[in-house]
Design an enzyme around this catalytic site. Structure first.
Site, mmCIF file in Angstrom:
data_model
loop_
_atom_site.group_PDB
_atom_site.id
_atom_site.type_symbol
_atom_site.label_atom_id
_atom_site.label_comp_id
_atom_site.label_asym_id
_atom_site.label_seq_id
_atom_site.Cartn_x
_atom_site.Cartn_y
_atom_site.Cartn_z
ATOM 1 N N LEU B 232 -75.051 -1.778 -94.541
ATOM 2 C CA LEU B 232 -76.447 -2.197 -94.539
ATOM 3 C C LEU B 232 -77.255 -1.443 -93.482
ATOM 4 O O LEU B 232 -76.847 -1.357 -92.323
ATOM 5 C CB LEU B 232 -76.487 -3.712 -94.242
ATOM 6 N N ASP B 233 -78.398 -0.909 -93.868
ATOM 7 C CA ASP B 233 -79.324 -0.208 -92.966
ATOM 8 C C ASP B 233 -78.724 1.063 -92.361
ATOM 9 O O ASP B 233 -79.287 1.612 -91.405
ATOM 10 C CB ASP B 233 -79.780 -1.116 -91.801
ATOM 11 N N GLN B 234 -77.608 1.533 -92.890
ATOM 12 C CA GLN B 234 -76.926 2.670 -92.261
ATOM 13 C C GLN B 234 -76.912 3.917 -93.135
ATOM 14 O O GLN B 234 -76.347 4.933 -92.733
ATOM 15 C CB GLN B 234 -75.461 2.291 -91.936
#
Lengths: 290, 290, 290, 290
Positions: B232-234
């Site tokens: 997530l978000d990476q």
């Protein structure tokens, strides 16, 4: 990309567009042991346009001398395609003369950055129509030539400057030089003189652009770097930028804020020129930015 | 460049760098009658790096069918150099599905721009876990699928969405879709799901980034568009931008200002993806901007 | 600041500067139970300059009616200091008419933002010299008036528009209205007509500024929002912004990119006007930005 | 505004918000012959918020000494309202010490701008844990103190620095000083130590932020100036800015580009501090920008 500049060469090409140019150029380089590591090409139109190219290649595995490479390129590739072209080497720093009057903000930034290796240039001389900045320049170990200019000696002063510059420089930077160069002077150094104008051209041509900007009440002030041509303030634009201002800023403050924009814009334009990123296209430029 | 897109094709290549690749690619295209009109190449390192290429070529004078060209390219150029590659055609607009929850600001901008031809895409469907935006979407003649998601039906809801998307889309845009996609979902569409995160990642991951930004007292807020990966978000960042704020802005106002940045960042990221300007390089991107 | 607009009022003042003005204004408001929550003041010069003020005050604890407050302010504060002034209330949304021709990008942004409460205005009507955008406008429940303009009926068309606008609007937005308004029209709505010009004025006045920008080879294109005066393109500038472009962009692409700048600049200018942040000062503006 | 700084004073106020403060402050100043020429006020909330004020007033017509004015203000205005406040005079340039290690880019910009009057400060000393930059500093006629720091003498080195600084400086600028200051050191100079961090905090805290930024593949790099508190990298942010980067930039190039952002951000933060434009509000700042 964190390459050793030691073996990096750059090729710039302009010619009428037609199929096969990239194949011819890249195959020629490949056959001579050059590895292309950056390639940026643009055609102005799909039909009958102009072809612009900047590429970087690595020279360590070249199978011939630089001279032979260039001679062969000229005859086998450049001539058949009608190219204007040049090859330069990252390791051969360009010789940059600076002309300045009394404002030191652009000059100091160029001197400081060049001295610490931040700009890939050597500065063989600074020429000024005033003697004010001699100390600042000589401290960097750079020759300072004071050539006064007045209404009576303008031709003579230019002749002195041209004599100093002859064969000694690759680029001439006008770091707020407040004299208008004659067409003859400009013709000696075509597309090699870079000026900084203190407005976002073509707005506010002429004298005192910050006062003009103040009087007009603009919300952005700017600066423009361009090659010098016969037509004042009309040469090919290399770089521009702006800065937001408000009603709280006086004309004097616009000038002060604007000087930071001038430095920044001039720095970018000079860097692009020194790294062979600019091709002049009529009265415009193609700038292959990083 | 104001070319007719009708005959424009794009080739994207990633492979281990070595001498001769550009020669091989450009000579192959030249021999088949393709004229290269834009060529942008980058090597990540002069020694042992990765070669990235995006080029545009004009197809009207091709001497064979598209299928034959691609088949030949695969066997004669791509295979010997170990290339990952694809050719796409400007005229074949990509099919873009949009997943959205309740915020409409990104969705509306994408719908509006696509409908007027400003974004080169067709939108076969919008999927939402809420029914709120049905009217806005159907007004554009686009199918709207309401797939509610709750704690109990998450797997089933994803299966429904996957079934709708299967073979129907080239890219999936999460226009503020407030559900976390499972690794299985992501694995079905690798490097084809684009998300907009409402902060300048990697700052302020997690919930309510505008409140976090307000609490930290930052002077810039931002947004980040990235490909969705398992983490997530990476995922690989495609585009980011920021907006200046001050002590006069409440957390609610940061959110409102930030939504304009989100739209702008998402628009640029989607446009780059649709124009085949993005190559994923591990967890980073190479973006050949115009 | 996340205040309830319900009780927020704004006072704008312009007058000759002299000591005591702030004391007089703030003491008057304090004595009537108003709490000042935002105060922004500027003097154009320490000696003999002009005094500009924008403040916000909260009205819930006022000891008198709005009418009484304004009457008292007029006699006790404004008259002695020779003030031009106005008080407005955040809750009284301004009535904003939009004039448009065929370009819809600015119009749609204003309609969309107003409809979702993002811009504090009501839109009583849209007037156009073409009928093209009727559907888009009426969908928002807004009256659309088609008033064709040609060489023969210009005076009559303006008279029709003036009749529709009379007493119905607080501000008139020219969202790319391609007709020049007569001095008589402008005089009816002084400092109440906002135009968007598609260049960074004063560069590229006149027709087709994007083509002019392309031909000049600028590296930044821009847009300017200004109040309309008798002198075309010469009115007080409210807001400006720019966007970076390169040699890869055609004149058509400059126009497309520029339209996004136009929307953004117009939005900011209109928002400032609607929030009573702009004071006209001769041919310039004082803009109290957030 | 192009005022003579000679007679300009500035008043900063923080206190609990309530009605009547502006009236009390402005009436007090008026009664003593002070003319307010710039007034910027903000309340954090309409109900029960905090009142922040920065104003400039002209002193030539004061009816009493500065000391009497301040004494009276303390007893008659500040005490009743529970104010934190200070008055400073534009003519009394602040004394700014600079702590630096080996990077000279921020230092040189501060020295150069101060020497030419572009920053309103005097620099009584530069302190460094290395001797490298002595020549550059002494050339400006400024004392250079070399205080080596190692694992064993950290406390002693700080004591030496504190002794040099005691009563000699108004602000301490860490121009890339690569030592962590102890809580005791920080406590001696609360809200008077300004640091520049080479990332857009809170992203990339800790060591080597440019390498972190490169590894994450961000499209913007930035810098943050903040007051130093006990918590490393966590103090109130004064100013931030960013610069666009691309896949063509190596980690080393990010660092080089970032240094220009660091200089620019530090300059703005220091200028705001020197002009008394910053009020610390818990772990955030109120910055009354021009």
């Amino acid at each position: 990309m964190n390459m050793n500049d030691a073996g990096t060469a750059r090729l710039l090409v302009t010619c009428p567009d037609k199929p096969g140019i990239i194949s011819a150029v890249s195959t020629f380089l490949y056959n001579h042991g050059a590895n292309i590591t950056d390639f940026d090409q643009h055609s102005s139109d799909a039909q009958g346009g102009t072809f612009f190219l900047r590429l970087e290649f690595q020279t360590p595995a070249l199978d011939c001398s630089r001279e032979a490479l260039e001679r062969n390129f000229a005859s086998r590739v450049a001539e058949p395609y009608g190219m204007q072209w040049r090859i330069s080497y990252a390791n051969d720093k360009k010789r940059m003369a600076i002309l300045v009057s009394r404002h030191d903000h652009v000059l100091m930034d160029l001197l400081w950055r060049t001295s610490r290796g931040d700009l890939p240039a050597v500065i063989p001389m600074v020429i000024s129509n005033h003697d004010d900045l001699r100390g600042e320049v000589e401290r960097f170990g750079i020759d300072y030539h004071h050539i006064p200019v007045n209404a009576d000696n303008k031709d003579d002063a230019e002749a002195q400057a041209l004599a100093l510059l002859e064969d000694q420089v690759d680029v001439i930077v006008l770091a707020r030089y407040m004299q208008i160069l004659s067409p003859a002077f400009v013709a000696r150094h075509p597309h090699r003189i870079i000026n900084i104008h203190h407005s976002f051209l073509p707005a506010f041509v002429g004298a005192n652009p910050y006062q003009q900007a103040y009087d007009r009440g603009v919300k952005l002030i700017g600066a423009t770097s361009h090659y010098v041509t016969e037509d004042l303030d009309q040469g090919p634009i290399i770089e521009q930028n702006v800065q937001r201002v408000s009603h709280r800023h006086s004309a004097a403050e616009l000038k002060s804020l604007g000087q930071d924009v001038e430095r920044q814009v001039m720095l970018r334009a000079v860097r692009c020129h020194l790294e062979d990123r600019v091709i002049v296209d009529g009265n415009k430029t193609v700038v292959f930015v990083k």
